[in-house]
Scaffold this motif. Structure first.
Motif, PDB file in Angstrom:
ATOM      1  N   SER A  38       0.880  -1.373  -0.125  1.00 48.46           N
ATOM      2  CA  SER A  38      -0.114   0.089  -0.159  1.00 48.46           C
ATOM      3  C   SER A  38       0.888   1.319  -0.155  1.00 48.46           C
ATOM      4  O   SER A  38       0.405   2.207  -0.446  1.00 48.46           O
ATOM      5  N   ARG A  39       2.050   1.147   0.423  1.00 44.38           N
ATOM      6  CA  ARG A  39       3.105   2.211   0.401  1.00 44.38           C
ATOM      7  C   ARG A  39       4.479   1.728  -0.066  1.00 44.38           C
ATOM      8  O   ARG A  39       4.735   0.705   0.137  1.00 44.38           O
ATOM      9  N   LEU A  61       9.373   4.046   1.350  1.00 44.65           N
ATOM     10  CA  LEU A  61       9.190   4.058   2.732  1.00 44.65           C
ATOM     11  C   LEU A  61      10.278   5.008   3.194  1.00 44.65           C
ATOM     12  O   LEU A  61      11.321   5.128   2.811  1.00 44.65           O
TER      13      LEU A  61
END
Length: 435
Positions: free
Chosen positions: A225-226, A229
């Motif tokens: 989802s991401r 980072l």
């Protein structure tokens, strides 16, 4: 109407009007023999070998048979890596009546008592084995549909060579009570055996991670989802980590995906390798420092991915690695040009290089161009919001970084442009000098 019967891996075919009335029956020899008593006495039989001649026979028959039925016998579930795709492409899905059987994958997982809604399934039948190997390395639970030259021995040899900590479950003759076999072996043990032609499917398991949390989407997991980072989500030393702005563009140019192998050279914290693994690629991190090796392993474990860490200096250690699909080079020092050249010679798709020193940009670009790559790049100059007293913010400039990449011109992502574009202004490269 073409009726497709999946023979499954359980009970034999039962009497069926669509089977007993079919004037043409297509299938493997063993399927035709097993169904012999259920077929009409005058039915024409076509042994399914190469697919194209069989489809041609079906088409000729449909054109001349005046509505008489055609039956196709196939293993397992014919809609799962099976003949239904080819039939639908040739005759249209409306012409098919599919009667699925239990697939060999479902049966194999049932035999070992594991759910498979979270498994990756990859076919090596008539395909390049390397994709299956990379999926096995990246995922804790994979089913491999095998084929000639891509069986348990070949799969085991590749996994053993790459140091993958996996157990192989070789399932043979599933559904045959008298001869069904299920053997757990290490990759090295699998490589040393002659398995014959009776293998149904091979399960490749990381037994420490075979039970994933319950979720609503089948398959080995959603894309992250991401990505890109924050640096704080990785252990690193003295800010020696690829910053998230650089990592975001590097990931976009690397394009990691299931079935790929990505190298992260001069990995440092391993942030790029970890993020590629989160996208489903098999990842190798090359790092020359002992503490860096430990740090990469800790970061991979913290993010729940499998990254193979190679302790050594590039380009020397690269000769022992399998050819990658994409390479990220985040370190290299004086050996940078040699590393870029070695990686460009081996990679299938792209090489992405992060360069802090402007003096090295031209050499990197020249090395990629000499290898036949289409080159491009950016100068990333970012400023992050930083808090000030009084609930206000300032802009804190990060060190500028050049990101230079090369793409093989015969890959989808190749472009004809050769330029270096800054995120804030247009800058050009000429003979390796920034003007």
């Amino acid at each position: 109407m073409i009726t497709v019967f999946g023979t499954g891996t359980g009970a034999p075919l039962s009497p069926d009007p669509a089977l007993s009335s079919a004037a043409l029956v297509v299938g493997g020899r063993r399927h035709l023999d097993a169904a012999g008593a259920l077929l009409a006495p005058g039915a024409e039989r076509v042994v399914l070998g190469p697919l194209a001649p069989a489809l041609d026979a079906v088409e000729r028959y449909i054109e001349n048979a005046k509505g008489q039925g055609v039956a196709v016998l196939a293993s397992g579930d014919p809609g799962f890596f099976g003949i239904v795709r080819a039939l639908a492409e040739r005759f249209g899905s409306a012409a098919l009546d599919v009667r699925p059987g239990v697939s060999s994958v479902a049966t194999a997982f049932a035999r070992v008592g594991l759910p498979w809604d979270d498994a990756a399934v990859v076919s090596a039948h008539g395909r390049d084995l390397r994709t299956a190997v990379n999926v096995c390395r990246a995922h804790p639970k994979t089913a491999v549909l095998t084929g000639p030259g891509a069986g348990p021995a070949e799969l085991g040899a590749e996994l053993a060579h790459r140091g993958a900590d996996r157990v192989l479950v070789v399932a043979s003759r599933l559904g045959d009570p008298a001869h069904e076999g299920l053997e757990r072996v290490t990759p090295s043990e699998a490589a040393a055996r002659d398995w014959g032609d009776a293998v149904s499917v091979v399960l490749c398991l990381d037994e420490k991670r075979v039970l994933a949390p319950v979720r609503t989407l089948a398959g080995p997991g959603r894309p992250p989802s991401r990505w890109a980072l924050d640096e704080g989500e990785f252990e690193h030393r003295d800010s020696m980590i690829t910053k998230f702005e650089v990592r975001a563009l590097a990931l976009a140019r690397l394009g990691p995906r299931p079935g790929d192998l990505v190298w992260d050279i001069g990995a440092g914290s391993g942030s790029v390798a970890v993020e590629c693994a989160r996208f489903g690629a098999a990842a190798v991190a090359v790092e020359k420092t002992v503490d860096g090796v430990a740090r990469i392993r800790d970061n991979a474990a913290a993010h729940g991915v499998d990254v193979r860490v190679v302790h050594g200096a590039a380009p020397t250690v690269l000769s022992d690695l399998s050819d990658p699909d994409a390479v990220f080079i985040g370190g290299g020092g004086r050996e940078l040009t040699a590393i870029v050249t070695a990686c460009a010679r081996r990679t299938r798709r792209s090489v992405v290089v992060a360069v802090a020193a402007v003096d090295r940009v031209g050499a990197v670009r020249d090395a990629l161009g000499a290898a036949g790559f289409v080159t491009d790049g950016v100068l990333l100059q970012s400023s992050r919001l930083a808090p000030l007293p009084g609930d206000v913010s300032r802009l804190a400039a990060a060190n500028p970084v050049f990101l230079v990449w090369g793409v093989r011109p015969d890959t989808e992502s190749a472009t004809s442009a050769t330029s270096l574009t800054s995120v804030t202004s247009v800058t050009s490269l000429n003979e390796g000098v920034v003007e």
